[in-house]
Scaffold this motif. Structure first.
Motif, short mmCIF file in Angstrom:
data_model
loop_
_atom_site.label_atom_id
_atom_site.label_comp_id
_atom_site.label_asym_id
_atom_site.label_seq_id
_atom_site.Cartn_x
_atom_site.Cartn_y
_atom_site.Cartn_z
N GLU A 183 0.81 -1.05 0.01
CA GLU A 183 0.05 0.02 -0.14
C GLU A 183 0.80 1.40 -0.13
N ALA A 184 0.40 2.09 -0.61
CA ALA A 184 0.96 3.70 -0.59
C ALA A 184 1.46 4.08 0.83
N TYR A 185 0.66 3.60 1.85
CA TYR A 185 0.97 4.24 3.19
C TYR A 185 2.34 3.97 3.71
N VAL A 186 3.00 3.03 3.08
CA VAL A 186 4.23 2.47 3.39
C VAL A 186 5.33 3.50 3.50
N HIS A 187 5.13 4.42 2.42
CA HIS A 187 6.07 5.52 2.20
C HIS A 187 6.40 6.40 3.73
N GLN A 188 5.01 6.57 3.91
CA GLN A 188 4.77 7.67 5.17
C GLN A 188 5.18 6.94 6.57
N LEU A 189 4.63 5.76 6.68
CA LEU A 189 5.09 4.77 7.65
C LEU A 189 6.28 4.68 7.92
N ALA A 190 7.22 4.28 6.85
CA ALA A 190 8.64 4.28 6.83
C ALA A 190 9.40 5.57 7.22
N ASN A 191 8.94 6.72 6.86
CA ASN A 191 9.47 7.78 7.20
C ASN A 191 9.32 8.06 8.71
N VAL A 192 8.08 7.78 9.22
CA VAL A 192 7.79 8.20 10.73
C VAL A 192 8.56 7.29 11.73
N LEU A 193 8.99 6.16 11.06
CA LEU A 193 9.64 5.11 11.75
C LEU A 193 11.29 5.18 11.52
N ASN A 194 11.62 6.23 10.68
CA ASN A 194 13.24 6.53 10.33
C ASN A 194 13.45 4.97 9.63
N ALA A 195 12.83 4.67 8.72
CA ALA A 195 13.21 3.50 8.04
C ALA A 195 12.98 3.63 6.42
N LYS A 196 13.37 2.59 5.71
CA LYS A 196 13.22 2.69 4.36
C LYS A 196 12.10 2.11 3.67
N PRO A 197 11.16 2.43 2.72
CA PRO A 197 10.25 1.87 2.21
C PRO A 197 10.60 0.57 1.28
N PHE A 198 10.03 -0.47 1.28
CA PHE A 198 9.90 -1.30 0.32
C PHE A 198 8.62 -1.76 -0.37
N ILE A 199 8.08 -1.19 -1.39
CA ILE A 199 6.70 -1.55 -1.95
C ILE A 199 6.71 -2.83 -2.82
N VAL A 200 5.89 -3.77 -2.60
CA VAL A 200 6.17 -5.19 -2.90
C VAL A 200 4.47 -5.22 -3.74
N ASP A 201 4.48 -5.26 -5.12
CA ASP A 201 3.35 -5.59 -5.78
C ASP A 201 2.23 -4.83 -5.56
N GLN A 202 2.42 -3.47 -5.67
CA GLN A 202 1.27 -2.43 -5.42
C GLN A 202 0.36 -2.37 -6.30
N SER A 203 0.49 -2.78 -7.50
CA SER A 203 -0.39 -3.20 -8.71
C SER A 203 -1.19 -4.36 -8.63
N ARG A 204 -0.74 -5.28 -7.77
CA ARG A 204 -1.44 -6.60 -7.67
C ARG A 204 -1.34 -7.32 -8.79
N GLN A 205 -0.24 -7.17 -9.71
CA GLN A 205 -0.27 -7.94 -10.74
C GLN A 205 0.34 -9.34 -10.68
N VAL A 206 1.37 -9.51 -9.52
CA VAL A 206 1.81 -10.95 -9.09
C VAL A 206 0.68 -11.83 -8.42
N VAL A 207 0.21 -11.25 -7.44
CA VAL A 207 -1.09 -11.74 -6.95
C VAL A 207 -2.22 -10.97 -6.87
N PRO A 208 -3.07 -11.07 -7.79
CA PRO A 208 -4.24 -10.21 -7.88
C PRO A 208 -5.46 -10.65 -7.01
N VAL A 209 -5.18 -10.06 -5.79
CA VAL A 209 -6.32 -10.56 -4.74
C VAL A 209 -6.29 -9.47 -3.67
N SER A 210 -7.22 -9.37 -2.74
CA SER A 210 -7.08 -8.56 -1.70
C SER A 210 -8.18 -9.16 -0.46
#
Length: 329
Positions: free
Chosen positions: A103-130
């Motif tokens: 999810e896009a919030y990973v960027h903001q969460l990583a920022n407040v935790l003083n960490a780096k974001p790592f986004i995985v399959d945000q477009s749900r192309q690899v695993v198309p489910v929710s």
């Protein structure tokens, strides 16, 4: 040591979540998974945490379950990010190097935790489910539901009836029709292996009930949205009555406590009786008595059930297929 962090509701866990975990564990030395829950959600949080433990068993991870009523979105509270930062560091005081997620919030969460974001399959192309898609229609998303989670979304159909009414054959036919695993009758093999039709006692029927449940649970994780079962503890109670004259109270307690199938199909004894070497009731009167006792217990436990009649396999299969389709459409 590089440490990763992945949080979510996992409602329910699905293969998209496990894909994120797999990517993360290949990138960091240690991954912490935080299962977040609160009282107002449709799936129990403790169950979701256990599902994730089961799904990730042996992966080498830290799993934390947080059941707490805190803001769920930034619009819910002006200090949303501060609340989440303080909560996460309370539960995970060690520094976090990477925050994983889709999810896009990973960027903001990583920022407040003083960490780096790592986004995985945000477009749900690899695993198309929710999780939302699974809750809405589990059957259409079945391939993306992990084995540990599947039984909670299955519809269980249990066939019961007197001897020689076609339970075993019909169970297999329905399993094939609905492209699922069929659960065979444990008691039949137990009789053939240990009893050979004689010297039955209370403990035998308690063992059959427990053994059948263990077998059914194992098979269900590999089955489809509908799982078809040949007999269960209710039929075991009637077999105890038939062969011992009564059922032990422990077996009746087991019947009352056990989760009920979504649908029982009660097969009528109008088909020709065939002796296959493990049968007891050639008399039609005995088979009618057995049928009546099954109906008695169905009504006593408040089960959902339908009669299945017909003098041919085709008639019974057609009737059972129609009943299942109507019940779960």
């Amino acid at each position: 040591m590089v440490k990763g962090f992945f949080l979510g509701k996992f409602m329910p866990p699905h293969n998209g979540h496990l894909y994120v975990c797999d990517v993360a564990r290949r990138f960091v030395d240690e991954l912490t998974v935080l299962v977040c829950s609160h009282d107002a959600e449709p799936i129990d949080g403790h169950l979701r945490a256990q599902w994730m433990r089961d799904c990730l068993d042996g992966w080498g991870y830290n799993l934390i379950h947080m059941h707490r009523d805190i803001p769920q979105e930034p619009k819910d509270h002006p200090d949303f990010w501060t609340i989440w930062k303080d909560t996460i560091f309370e539960l995970h005081p060690d520094p976090i190097d990477y925050v994983f997620g889709s999810e896009a919030y990973v960027h903001q969460l990583a920022n407040v935790l003083n960490a780096k974001p790592f986004i995985v399959d945000q477009s749900r192309q690899v695993v198309p489910v929710s999780g939302t898609a699974i809750r809405k229609n589990a059957g259409q998303n079945w391939d993306h539901i992990p084995p540990a989670v599947r039984p909670a979304f299955q519809k269980r159909v249990t066939l019961i009836g007197p001897e020689s009414t076609g339970k075993s054959t019909l169970t297999d036919l329905l399993g094939a029709h609905f492209n699922t695993k069929a659960i065979p009758e444990f008691g039949r093999d137990y009789d053939a292996t240990f009893k050979q039709g004689a010297n039955w006692n209370d403990e035998d029927f308690l063992t059959i009930a427990k053994g059948h449940r263990a077998q059914a649970s194992a098979i269900a994780t590999h089955a489809g949205p509908i799982v078809v079962e040949d007999t269960d503890v209710l039929q075991t109670v009637v077999w105890s009555e038939a062969l011992l004259g009564t059922a032990p109270q422990a077996l009746i307690d087991d019947l009352n406590a056990a989760p009920k199938p979504d649908l029982y199909l009660l097969l009528n004894p109008e088909m020709e009786w065939i002796d296959d070497g493990t049968r007891y009731h050639q008399s039609i009167e005995d088979r009618h008595w057995f049928h009546a006792r099954l109906k008695h217990w169905l009504e006593k436990v408040g089960a959902s059930w339908h009669d299945v009649t017909g003098a041919t396999w085709k008639a019974r299969q057609d009737r059972a297929t129609q009943l299942i389709a109507a019940a779960f459409d």
